[in-house]
Design a protein around this motif. Structure first.
Motif, PDB file in Angstrom:
ATOM      1  N   HIS A  70      -2.128  -3.751 -15.141  1.00 40.38           N
ATOM      2  CA  HIS A  70      -3.018  -2.633 -15.479  1.00 40.38           C
ATOM      3  C   HIS A  70      -3.863  -2.966 -16.695  1.00 40.38           C
ATOM      4  O   HIS A  70      -5.085  -2.799 -16.677  1.00 40.38           O
ATOM      5  CB  HIS A  70      -2.197  -1.363 -15.735  1.00 40.38           C
ATOM      6  CG  HIS A  70      -3.026  -0.201 -16.192  1.00 40.38           C
ATOM      7  ND1 HIS A  70      -3.773   0.552 -15.319  1.00 40.38           N
ATOM      8  CD2 HIS A  70      -3.257   0.308 -17.429  1.00 40.38           C
ATOM      9  CE1 HIS A  70      -4.415   1.490 -16.001  1.00 40.38           C
ATOM     10  NE2 HIS A  70      -4.128   1.357 -17.282  1.00 40.38           N
ATOM     11  N   PRO A 125      -0.369   0.812 -12.059  1.00 38.37           N
ATOM     12  CA  PRO A 125      -1.363   1.272 -11.081  1.00 38.37           C
ATOM     13  C   PRO A 125      -2.779   0.896 -11.500  1.00 38.37           C
ATOM     14  O   PRO A 125      -3.018   0.582 -12.676  1.00 38.37           O
ATOM     15  CB  PRO A 125      -1.172   2.792 -11.108  1.00 38.37           C
ATOM     16  CG  PRO A 125      -0.750   3.075 -12.521  1.00 38.37           C
ATOM     17  CD  PRO A 125       0.102   1.903 -12.927  1.00 38.37           C
ATOM     18  N   ARG A 132      -9.238  -1.938  -7.745  1.00 38.32           N
ATOM     19  CA  ARG A 132      -8.408  -1.848  -6.537  1.00 38.32           C
ATOM     20  C   ARG A 132      -8.968  -2.721  -5.422  1.00 38.32           C
ATOM     21  O   ARG A 132      -8.229  -3.406  -4.701  1.00 38.32           O
ATOM     22  CB  ARG A 132      -8.305  -0.398  -6.062  1.00 38.32           C
ATOM     23  CG  ARG A 132      -7.499   0.507  -6.983  1.00 38.32           C
ATOM     24  CD  ARG A 132      -7.107   1.797  -6.287  1.00 38.32           C
ATOM     25  NE  ARG A 132      -8.263   2.570  -5.851  1.00 38.32           N
ATOM     26  CZ  ARG A 132      -8.865   3.499  -6.585  1.00 38.32           C
ATOM     27  NH1 ARG A 132      -8.432   3.751  -7.814  1.00 38.32           N
ATOM     28  NH2 ARG A 132      -9.906   4.172  -6.117  1.00 38.32           N
TER      29      ARG A 132
END
Length: 233
Positions: A70, A125, A132
């Motif tokens: 992250h 995340p 992403r």
């Protein structure tokens, strides 16, 4: 096509102290899956038509998991070589940035550098759509967050491949591109090399003569889904 990867030592599951190891071992890959793991002479005889990649005195093992994904991909900035400001991540270089194009390009460069350290999985995340997308296209697995029992890991300042920020202690903080700079090998690996599993693994130079431990910064090659995606020149 069958590919047989030979190494002086194959460690299918370094996280399990009871798992077998194979001196002069090999991994047979068909497509994106592992077809066999075991002693090289046996596998070579069983697959005479396989293409052989001989990694010599190296250690073949599962790839590594970077627990700082992250921070490394969403906050640190990975310079474009044309900028001539070096190759190390710039701490918090993307903090507050709304330029998704710049963030995505930085993430792609960071992911490529991770492959050079044997990383096959990265912890999220990931909040930015561009990051992403970069991770999904890279082929790296997205792993759970956390340091897998290494909460006492020290900071990475001054370590080659480091993000240059001391005090790394978790996924919310800074950490190095090379997990072996701060984690023991058994805690740094992601998954195992097993028949039927996706062929994600890495090849490392050993830390010293007769040692099974890979050296930090010693990645020689990285394989994702059966594809050789990094090879040290």
């Amino acid at each position: 096509m069958l590919t047989l990867h030979r190494a002086a030592l194959v460690l299918p599951d370094p996280a399990d102290p009871t798992a077998p190891s194979f001196p002069d071992g090999a991994v047979v890959v068909r497509g994106e899956r592992v077809e066999a793991v075991g002693p090289y002479p046996e596998l070579a005889a069983a697959h005479p038509g396989a293409r052989v990649r001989d990694w010599g005195s190296a250690v073949l093992a599962p790839g590594l998991r970077n627990p700082y994904g992250h921070w490394l991909l969403e906050r640190a900035y990975h310079p474009d070589p044309r900028e001539e400001i070096g190759v190390e991540p710039v701490a918090d270089g993307l903090a507050g940035s709304t330029d998704e194009t710049r963030c995505g390009a930085s993430a792609r460069r960071g992911l490529q550098r991770m492959l050079g350290f044997g990383v096959t999985a990265v912890a999220g995340p990931f909040e930015r759509a561009s990051v992403r997308t970069a991770v999904a296209r890279s082929g790296l697995a997205v792993a759970r967050s956390g340091l897998a029992g290494a909460s006492g890991a020290s900071g990475s300042a001054g370590v080659p491949g480091s993000a240059g920020a001391p005090g790394a202690s978790g996924d919310e903080g800074a950490g190095p591109l090379d997990p072996l700079a701060v984690l023991p090998f058994a805690q740094a690996v992601h998954g195992r090399v097993a028949v039927g599993d996706r062929a994600d693994f890495a090849v490392f130079a050993a830390a010293g003569d007769g040692l099974a431990e890979p050296a930090a910064g010693g990645c020689l090659a990285t394989v994702l889904g059966g594809r050789l995606v990094y090879r040290r020149r």
